[in-house]
Design a protein around this motif. Structure first.
Motif, PDB file in Angstrom:
ATOM      1  N   HIS A 194       0.321   7.256  -9.804  1.00  0.00           N
ATOM      2  CA  HIS A 194      -0.309   5.941  -9.897  1.00  0.00           C
ATOM      3  C   HIS A 194      -1.829   6.124  -9.978  1.00  0.00           C
ATOM      4  CE1 HIS A 194      -1.614   1.887  -8.874  1.00  0.00           C
ATOM      5  NE2 HIS A 194      -0.369   1.483  -9.100  1.00  0.00           N
ATOM      6  N   GLU A 226      -4.403   4.441  -8.833  1.00  0.00           N
ATOM      7  CA  GLU A 226      -5.118   4.316  -7.550  1.00  0.00           C
ATOM      8  C   GLU A 226      -4.927   5.563  -6.687  1.00  0.00           C
ATOM      9  OE1 GLU A 226      -4.662   0.725  -5.210  1.00  0.00           O
ATOM     10  OE2 GLU A 226      -4.119  -0.351  -7.043  1.00  0.00           O
ATOM     11  N   THR A 227      -3.711   6.072  -6.673  1.00  0.00           N
ATOM     12  CA  THR A 227      -3.402   7.241  -5.850  1.00  0.00           C
ATOM     13  C   THR A 227      -4.093   8.484  -6.398  1.00  0.00           C
ATOM     14  OG1 THR A 227      -1.285   6.219  -5.345  1.00  0.00           O
ATOM     15  CG2 THR A 227      -1.515   8.556  -4.802  1.00  0.00           C
ATOM     16  N   LYS A 242      -5.606  15.527  -1.119  1.00  0.00           N
ATOM     17  CA  LYS A 242      -4.199  15.261  -0.826  1.00  0.00           C
ATOM     18  C   LYS A 242      -3.964  15.110   0.676  1.00  0.00           C
ATOM     19  CE  LYS A 242       0.363  15.572  -1.851  1.00  0.00           C
ATOM     20  NZ  LYS A 242       0.958  15.084  -0.621  1.00  0.00           N
ATOM     21  N   LEU A 277      -4.599  11.580   1.660  1.00  0.00           N
ATOM     22  CA  LEU A 277      -3.480  10.742   1.193  1.00  0.00           C
ATOM     23  C   LEU A 277      -2.325  10.836   2.175  1.00  0.00           C
ATOM     24  CD1 LEU A 277      -1.866   9.041  -0.878  1.00  0.00           C
ATOM     25  CD2 LEU A 277      -1.258  11.224  -1.971  1.00  0.00           C
ATOM     26  N   GLU A 305       2.320   9.484  -6.646  1.00  0.00           N
ATOM     27  CA  GLU A 305       1.140  10.316  -6.892  1.00  0.00           C
ATOM     28  C   GLU A 305       0.600  10.189  -8.306  1.00  0.00           C
ATOM     29  OE1 GLU A 305       0.789  14.278  -5.411  1.00  0.00           O
ATOM     30  OE2 GLU A 305       2.059  13.835  -3.685  1.00  0.00           O
ATOM     31  N   ARG A 362       0.828  -1.204   0.000  1.00  0.00           N
ATOM     32  CA  ARG A 362       0.000   0.000   0.000  1.00  0.00           C
ATOM     33  C   ARG A 362       0.865   1.258   0.000  1.00  0.00           C
ATOM     34  NH1 ARG A 362      -3.226  -0.289  -2.703  1.00  0.00           N
ATOM     35  NH2 ARG A 362      -4.141   1.621  -1.946  1.00  0.00           N
ATOM     36  N   LEU A 397       0.774   4.297  -2.634  1.00  0.00           N
ATOM     37  CA  LEU A 397       0.396   5.620  -2.129  1.00  0.00           C
ATOM     38  C   LEU A 397       1.495   6.661  -2.303  1.00  0.00           C
ATOM     39  CD1 LEU A 397      -1.431   4.537   1.149  1.00  0.00           C
ATOM     40  CD2 LEU A 397      -2.489   5.384  -0.961  1.00  0.00           C
ATOM     41  N   ASN A 398       2.720   6.231  -2.353  1.00  0.00           N
ATOM     42  CA  ASN A 398       3.838   7.174  -2.507  1.00  0.00           C
ATOM     43  C   ASN A 398       4.118   7.553  -3.949  1.00  0.00           C
ATOM     44  OD1 ASN A 398       5.029   8.020   0.087  1.00  0.00           O
ATOM     45  ND2 ASN A 398       5.103   5.817   0.442  1.00  0.00           N
TER      46      ASN A 398
END
Length: 73
Positions: free
Chosen positions: A38, A40-41, A50, A53, A36, A29, A33-34
């Protein structure tokens, strides 16, 4: 309800969603999440912002540290 604290988030993930926070799950995950850019993100940011996130990254990082502490005990 969107969790506003680590405690709320942890309860939601573990008890309501019944997801086991394994180190593998946490790291996967965090990896997504890292990034940006991506898909999904980007979707998460468009839906929740943001700031959320950033909270999720902080909470997954805290969960990882918690797991490491448990393993070293």
């Amino acid at each position: 309800m969107i969790p506003q604290s680590y405690k709320e988030w942890h309860h939601c993930i573990v008890y309501e969603c019944r997801i086991e926070l394994t180190e593998e799950f946490i790291q996967k995950r965090l990896e997504v999440l890292n990034i940006e850019t991506h898909q999904e993100t980007r979707r998460l940011i468009s839906l929740y912002g943001k700031g959320h996130l950033d909270k999720l990254i902080t909470w997954f990082t805290a969960a990882s540290k918690e797991k490491a502490t448990q393993l070293n005990s």
